[in-house]
Design an enzyme around this catalytic site. Structure first.
Site, PDB file in Angstrom:
ATOM      1  N   LYS A   1       0.846  -1.206   0.000  1.00  0.00           N
ATOM      2  CA  LYS A   1       0.000   0.000   0.000  1.00  0.00           C
ATOM      3  C   LYS A   1       0.871   1.243   0.000  1.00  0.00           C
ATOM      4  CE  LYS A   1       0.878   1.517   4.349  1.00  0.00           C
ATOM      5  NZ  LYS A   1       1.664   2.693   4.613  1.00  0.00           N
TER       6      LYS A   1
ATOM      7  N   ASP B   1      -2.441  -1.611   9.778  1.00  0.00           N
ATOM      8  CA  ASP B   1      -2.565  -1.647   8.315  1.00  0.00           C
ATOM      9  C   ASP B   1      -3.087  -2.982   7.787  1.00  0.00           C
ATOM     10  OD1 ASP B   1      -1.488   0.910   8.095  1.00  0.00           O
ATOM     11  OD2 ASP B   1       0.556   0.172   7.831  1.00  0.00           O
TER      12      ASP B   1
HETATM   13  O1  C5P Z   1      -0.279  -1.209  14.338  1.00  0.00           O
HETATM   14  P1  C5P Z   1       1.137  -1.565  14.066  1.00  0.00           P
HETATM   15  O2  C5P Z   1       1.608  -2.721  14.916  1.00  0.00           O
HETATM   16  O3  C5P Z   1       1.435  -1.781  12.627  1.00  0.00           O
HETATM   17  O4  C5P Z   1       2.001  -0.311  14.496  1.00  0.00           O
HETATM   18  C1  C5P Z   1       3.391  -0.347  14.629  1.00  0.00           C
HETATM   19  C2  C5P Z   1       3.850   0.801  15.531  1.00  0.00           C
HETATM   20  O5  C5P Z   1       3.592   2.047  14.889  1.00  0.00           O
HETATM   21  C3  C5P Z   1       3.089   0.876  16.837  1.00  0.00           C
HETATM   22  O6  C5P Z   1       3.726   0.115  17.814  1.00  0.00           O
HETATM   23  C4  C5P Z   1       3.128   2.351  17.159  1.00  0.00           C
HETATM   24  O7  C5P Z   1       4.370   2.683  17.743  1.00  0.00           O
HETATM   25  C5  C5P Z   1       3.095   3.011  15.800  1.00  0.00           C
HETATM   26  N1  C5P Z   1       1.738   3.450  15.383  1.00  0.00           N
HETATM   27  C6  C5P Z   1       1.155   4.536  15.991  1.00  0.00           C
HETATM   28  N2  C5P Z   1      -0.082   4.972  15.601  1.00  0.00           N
HETATM   29  C7  C5P Z   1      -0.741   4.341  14.606  1.00  0.00           C
HETATM   30  C8  C5P Z   1      -0.166   3.232  13.959  1.00  0.00           C
HETATM   31  C9  C5P Z   1       1.080   2.802  14.375  1.00  0.00           C
HETATM   32  O8  C5P Z   1       1.745   5.134  16.908  1.00  0.00           O
HETATM   33  N3  C5P Z   1      -1.946   4.791  14.230  1.00  0.00           N
END
Ligand code: C5P
Length: 309
Positions: free
Chosen positions: A19, A150
């Site tokens: 993406k 995502d």
């Molecule tokens: O959701 P995901 O595990 O992919 O996110 C990875 C990291 O990115 C999270 O641990 C966080 O630190 C950051 N993140 C965030 N806010 C979001 C998405 C991700 O702070 N909306």
């Protein structure tokens, strides 16, 4: 004569796209540490493949090949493994399920293109089909949201508006096919590091909203309008952490891109161009300039995770 049960598949292969974020507006962190997002995702034609095959009960293993394979963890932190285990726990007779997962990567690791999330989404779908589980699309979506911000979009694909922490997705009205040139960086960026630095640089970020000019551009199908409307709040952070990305973005615009931005948390730079031959021209120019590790032409929107065998 009694009909025999349908054959159990020996393996299931799922293809899943990368993406890019056409818009990524980021608010101040919530109580749980995540950031509220208003984003527009587009799935583009760079694909990973995940193959799932039966394994002994409670055996979960993964092998990875292709682009950046040596940087992908093979333990329980691997998102595809986590996805398979979560699915088995919630929707299956856990004790009798296991999977051998094999990931073929083309999406760069830590590139801002949601490659890890794509692998999680693909593993959910592949294992649900392999194990013939009774799970609805909504059920898969809920597990996807647990796995990562995502992951639900990787199941959905197309062009979609993302809210919440990115996991709430709704298809967007978008016309046409867009041509992108993607410039892959030499070194990855950690998403968590980028968000932490964002908080330092913008401690009082406003509640995020998807820009109206970007939605209007998508509805019109005019790539020139879309090029002008691309926006990413995390771009200044990626440029702060990897200053040479500025040179990459400038080079792409000088060579005629209609718009340029860092994708997600970076470092991949995405250039919107006016059709296939413009994409070829820009790819050649950027490669010759030597400002990035590799260049790929991709189109979007494309479908989300799909079974291909
Ligand atoms: O959701 P995901 O595990 O992919 O996110 C990875 C990291 O990115 C999270 O641990 C966080 O630190 C950051 N993140 C965030 N806010 C979001 C998405 C991700 O702070 N909306």
């Amino acid at each position: 004569m009694a009909s025999s049960p349908p054959p159990v598949p020996a393996g299931v292969r799922v293809r899943v796209p990368a993406k890019i974020n056409l818009a990524l507006k980021v608010g101040a962190p919530r109580a749980d540490g995540y950031h509220p997002l208003a984003t527009v995702y587009q799935a583009v034609s760079v694909y990973d493949e995940v193959h799932a095959a039966w394994a002994d009960p409670d055996e979960f293993e993964v092998v990875v090949s292709g682009e950046g394979a040596d940087q992908v963890p093979l333990d329980d932190s691997n998102l595809a493994v986590r996805a398979a285990k979560l699915l088995a726990r919630r929707h299956g007779p856990y004790d009798s399920l296991g999977a051998k997962l094999s990931i073929k990567k083309s999406i760069p690791v830590a590139g801002g293109l949601a490659g890890g999330s794509a692998n999680g989404a693909a593993a959910l779908l592949a294992c649900a089909v392999l194990w013939d589980l009774d799970v609805t699309p909504e059920g898969l979506h809920a597990l996807a949201a647990e796995l990562g911000s995502d992951v639900p979009f990787a199941l959905l694909g197309g062009t979609a508006v993302g809210s919440g922490r990115g996991e709430e997705v709704a298809p967007a009205l978008a016309r046409g096919t867009y041509h992108w040139v993607l410039a892959f960086g030499y070194h990855g960026l950690s998403t968590a590091t980028v968000y932490r630095r964002y908080d330092e640089l913008r401690p009082r970020a406003a509640p995020p909203q998807v820009p109206a000019d970007l939605m209007n551009a998508l509805r019109s199908g005019d790539p020139k309008r879309l090029g002008r409307a691309l926006v990413n709040d995390l771009e200044p952070v990626a440029l702060d952490l990897q200053p040479r990305l500025r040179t990459v973005l400038q080079a792409g615009l000088e060579y005629g891109a209609l718009g340029a931005l860092v994708s997600g948390s970076g470092p991949t730079c995405a250039f919107l161009v006016d059709g296939e031959s413009a994409a070829v021209d820009l790819s050649v120019s950027l490669s010759a300039e030597g400002v990035c590790r590799a260049v790929r032409h991709a189109t979007g929107p494309v479908a989300g995770a799909r079974v291909v065998n």
